[in-house]
Design a protein around this motif. Sequence first.
Motif, PDB file in Angstrom:
ATOM      1  N   GLU A  75     -11.080  -2.279   2.478  1.00 56.02           N
ATOM      2  CA  GLU A  75      -9.729  -1.727   2.342  1.00 56.02           C
ATOM      3  C   GLU A  75      -8.684  -2.741   2.816  1.00 56.02           C
ATOM      4  O   GLU A  75      -8.889  -3.430   3.809  1.00 56.02           O
ATOM      5  CB  GLU A  75      -9.579  -0.443   3.162  1.00 56.02           C
ATOM      6  N   GLU A  76      -7.589  -2.818   2.050  1.00 55.26           N
ATOM      7  CA  GLU A  76      -6.460  -3.679   2.403  1.00 55.26           C
ATOM      8  C   GLU A  76      -5.199  -2.830   2.438  1.00 55.26           C
ATOM      9  O   GLU A  76      -5.057  -1.904   1.656  1.00 55.26           O
ATOM     10  CB  GLU A  76      -6.248  -4.756   1.344  1.00 55.26           C
ATOM     11  N   LYS A  77      -4.306  -3.184   3.320  1.00 55.29           N
ATOM     12  CA  LYS A  77      -3.031  -2.475   3.381  1.00 55.29           C
ATOM     13  C   LYS A  77      -2.067  -3.148   2.406  1.00 55.29           C
ATOM     14  O   LYS A  77      -1.862  -4.367   2.445  1.00 55.29           O
ATOM     15  CB  LYS A  77      -2.449  -2.517   4.777  1.00 55.29           C
ATOM     16  N   VAL A  78      -1.495  -2.356   1.505  1.00 57.43           N
ATOM     17  CA  VAL A  78      -0.494  -2.845   0.557  1.00 57.43           C
ATOM     18  C   VAL A  78       0.838  -2.258   0.979  1.00 57.43           C
ATOM     19  O   VAL A  78       1.023  -1.041   0.954  1.00 57.43           O
ATOM     20  CB  VAL A  78      -0.842  -2.420  -0.886  1.00 57.43           C
ATOM     21  N   PRO A  79       1.764  -3.141   1.383  1.00 57.53           N
ATOM     22  CA  PRO A  79       3.043  -2.618   1.842  1.00 57.53           C
ATOM     23  C   PRO A  79       3.818  -1.954   0.715  1.00 57.53           C
ATOM     24  O   PRO A  79       3.804  -2.408  -0.426  1.00 57.53           O
ATOM     25  CB  PRO A  79       3.786  -3.848   2.367  1.00 57.53           C
ATOM     26  N   SER A  80       4.501  -0.875   1.045  1.00 61.75           N
ATOM     27  CA  SER A  80       5.325  -0.165   0.079  1.00 61.75           C
ATOM     28  C   SER A  80       6.563  -0.989  -0.238  1.00 61.75           C
ATOM     29  O   SER A  80       7.111  -1.670   0.625  1.00 61.75           O
ATOM     30  CB  SER A  80       5.751   1.190   0.645  1.00 61.75           C
ATOM     31  N   LYS A  86       5.185   5.254   2.791  1.00 60.51           N
ATOM     32  CA  LYS A  86       4.106   4.698   3.611  1.00 60.51           C
ATOM     33  C   LYS A  86       3.389   3.582   2.859  1.00 60.51           C
ATOM     34  O   LYS A  86       3.318   3.583   1.623  1.00 60.51           O
ATOM     35  CB  LYS A  86       3.099   5.781   3.970  1.00 60.51           C
ATOM     36  N   ASP A  87       2.831   2.636   3.620  1.00 60.89           N
ATOM     37  CA  ASP A  87       1.972   1.623   3.025  1.00 60.89           C
ATOM     38  C   ASP A  87       0.720   2.304   2.478  1.00 60.89           C
ATOM     39  O   ASP A  87       0.333   3.369   2.951  1.00 60.89           O
ATOM     40  CB  ASP A  87       1.572   0.562   4.068  1.00 60.89           C
ATOM     41  N   GLU A  88       0.078   1.677   1.507  1.00 57.34           N
ATOM     42  CA  GLU A  88      -1.092   2.271   0.869  1.00 57.34           C
ATOM     43  C   GLU A  88      -2.325   1.433   1.175  1.00 57.34           C
ATOM     44  O   GLU A  88      -2.257   0.221   1.237  1.00 57.34           O
ATOM     45  CB  GLU A  88      -0.855   2.325  -0.651  1.00 57.34           C
ATOM     46  N   MET A  89      -3.457   2.112   1.389  1.00 60.64           N
ATOM     47  CA  MET A  89      -4.733   1.424   1.571  1.00 60.64           C
ATOM     48  C   MET A  89      -5.452   1.410   0.238  1.00 60.64           C
ATOM     49  O   MET A  89      -5.627   2.461  -0.387  1.00 60.64           O
ATOM     50  CB  MET A  89      -5.584   2.125   2.630  1.00 60.64           C
TER      51      MET A  89
END
Length: 94
Positions: A75-80, A86-89
């Motif tokens: 899983e990686e955090k993708v900034p909104s 919210k940021d998305e995983m």
Amino acid sequence: ETDVVKVSLNPKWETKIVVPIFREPGPRTNLNILVECFDWDRRGDHDLVGIFEMKMDRWTFGGPDREWFELMGPEEKVPSLRAGEKDEMVRRPV
């Protein structure tokens, strides 16, 4: 857990895994198995190569004998891009 295939950049397993499924009365369409694949290291932690999810409704009661699955990375955090969201995983293909 399967056998470790050492010193190979293209490991192959001919392993059959039997998973008993106990169904409760009534419809259950959300039975899934998450499979994690790791790169074995002699010293230290084993590295996550990728994961895939098997939807069990395809495999119960006469499903396919074999199937290929695409490995997805960790899983990686993708900034909104929008303020206040919210940021998305997400997981990307390996």
